[in-house]
Design a protein around this motif. Structure first.
Motif, PDB file in Angstrom:
ATOM      1  N   GLN A  87      38.002  43.890  44.563  1.00 44.77           N
ATOM      2  CA  GLN A  87      37.156  43.740  43.489  1.00 44.77           C
ATOM      3  C   GLN A  87      37.200  45.073  42.602  1.00 44.77           C
ATOM      4  O   GLN A  87      36.936  44.625  41.307  1.00 44.77           O
ATOM      5  CB  GLN A  87      35.621  43.800  44.012  1.00 44.77           C
ATOM      6  N   ARG A  88      37.667  46.089  42.983  1.00 45.50           N
ATOM      7  CA  ARG A  88      37.757  47.201  42.240  1.00 45.50           C
ATOM      8  C   ARG A  88      39.216  47.183  41.428  1.00 45.50           C
ATOM      9  O   ARG A  88      39.182  47.625  40.370  1.00 45.50           O
ATOM     10  CB  ARG A  88      37.729  48.607  42.854  1.00 45.50           C
ATOM     11  N   ALA A  89      40.257  46.580  42.019  1.00 46.52           N
ATOM     12  CA  ALA A  89      41.556  46.510  41.448  1.00 46.52           C
ATOM     13  C   ALA A  89      41.526  45.556  40.230  1.00 46.52           C
ATOM     14  O   ALA A  89      40.760  44.522  40.060  1.00 46.52           O
ATOM     15  CB  ALA A  89      42.420  45.566  42.518  1.00 46.52           C
ATOM     16  N   GLU A  90      42.251  46.227  39.213  1.00 45.05           N
ATOM     17  CA  GLU A  90      42.345  45.389  37.961  1.00 45.05           C
ATOM     18  C   GLU A  90      43.132  43.894  38.135  1.00 45.05           C
ATOM     19  O   GLU A  90      43.972  44.050  38.804  1.00 45.05           O
ATOM     20  CB  GLU A  90      42.973  46.186  36.825  1.00 45.05           C
ATOM     21  N   PRO A  91      42.490  42.821  37.468  1.00 44.03           N
ATOM     22  CA  PRO A  91      43.222  41.821  37.699  1.00 44.03           C
ATOM     23  C   PRO A  91      44.539  41.672  37.117  1.00 44.03           C
ATOM     24  O   PRO A  91      44.729  42.561  35.986  1.00 44.03           O
ATOM     25  CB  PRO A  91      42.288  40.749  36.935  1.00 44.03           C
ATOM     26  N   THR A  92      45.462  40.917  37.358  1.00 44.70           N
ATOM     27  CA  THR A  92      46.857  40.987  36.863  1.00 44.70           C
ATOM     28  C   THR A  92      47.449  39.609  36.654  1.00 44.70           C
ATOM     29  O   THR A  92      46.636  38.640  37.096  1.00 44.70           O
ATOM     30  CB  THR A  92      47.944  41.431  37.946  1.00 44.70           C
TER      31      THR A  92
END
Length: 328
Positions: A87-92
């Motif tokens: 959830q914290r990771a930036e979408p790619t």
């Protein structure tokens, strides 16, 4: 009961090693600290986890039961941590692109319009250009047509000029461009099926003297063969430019079909991000992007018609003769 996940991990290490010293070494902690942690767990639980005084170390029956519970709690915590990290990771957004395609303009616009989604790029060849879509590692791919279109959305973008690549001292190098008929007596290193227009006029095919095409792992290797004087190749202009060499030249070929470039993606994976990127590639402005809120309609201003000027006395008698005529 609430347990510290770290303490459970340490207990699991001892229970699986059945040796406090080895477990402490694997955890990179002091043996005394590990022993104290196990004693605290036993105090909290109200029973022994290991058989007192046993050598080698042995789990009690309840200690073996608690080992199963400890594994469950640690596994659930790992899943929770992974979900929070996701959830914290930036979408790619991942783009595959075949050799010769330049993405700079589109990636720049994407960075301006969708700054919160990181772009990732995967380079491919003509043979592997659909692989990132098949294995799910790319959202869209830039490919050279034709491709099998089953299950794919395909939008043609532009066509590339085919060029012939020859050594710098080759007679063709003296011309700005050449018709494919002028290549009839040349040896094409590639598979003739890749350039059917050449195959239809090639002398070596007509007289049956054509040799088998050379095997090459890449376009760079093909051009290496050309530099060695083994024959010619016909490739899209961007490929020749990408692998340009001082000892080779390339010239546009007339009479050979251009190489179409398209953007493709699985139809059933048409997401908002895919639509946004396709819109950028097709030149859609930020204001007209799908999902963008249309500007509010402005009230129309009341238009008051202007009064026509009244004709003058001279105008009523007749207009002055036109002065347009022959120039002196």
């Amino acid at each position: 009961m609430n347990f510290e996940v770290r303490d459970l991990r340490w207990y699991i290490a001892v229970a699986e090693e059945l040796h406090f010293a080895r477990a402490a070494k694997s955890l990179n902690i002091a043996r005394t600290r590990l022993s104290a942690t196990v004693i605290e767990l036993e105090t909290t639980l109200g029973y022994s986890l290991f058989v007192p005084g046993a050598s080698p170390t042995q789990l009690t029956e309840r200690g073996a039961e608690f080992l199963v519970e400890a594994h469950r709690i640690v596994a659930e915590d790992a899943e929770r941590v992974a979900a929070e990290a996701a959830q914290r990771a930036e979408p790619t957004f991942t783009i595959g692109y075949t050799e010769g395609v330049t993405l700079t303009k589109w990636t720049r616009i994407w960075a301006e319009r969708v700054p919160g989604v990181e772009l990732q790029l995967i380079s491919t060849t003509t043979d592997t250009q659909l692989s990132p879509l098949a294995d799910g590692s790319a959202d869209v791919c830039f490919v050279r047509l034709p491709v099998a279109r089953d299950g794919l959305s395909v939008i043609s973008l532009y066509e590339e000029q085919p060029v012939v690549v020859v050594p710098k001292d080759h007679p063709i190098a003296a011309y700005d461009r050449v018709p494919v008929t002028d290549l009839a007596d040349e040896h094409l290193i590639q598979d003739a099926d890749l350039v059917p227009e050449w195959a239809s006029v090639a002398t070596e095919i007509a007289d049956g003297t054509r040799l088998a095409p050379l095997e090459a792992d890449s376009n760079a290797q093909l051009l290496e063969y050309v530099a060695a004087g083994l024959g010619i190749v016909v490739v899209p202009q961007s490929i020749a430019r990408l692998h340009s060499r001082k000892d080779l030249v390339y010239r546009p070929v007339d009479g050979v079909a251009p190489s179409p470039i398209a953007i493709v993606w699985p139809t059933d994976r048409t997401t908002e991000l895919v639509e946004e990127f396709v819109g950028i590639v097709r030149g859609r402005s930020a204001r007209s992007s799908r999902g963008a809120t249309a500007p509010a309609a402005q009230p129309r201003k009341k238009v008051v018609p202007k009064k026509k000027p009244q004709p003058t006395a001279k105008g009523r008698k007749g207009s002055a003769p036109s002065k347009r005529g022959k120039r002196s």
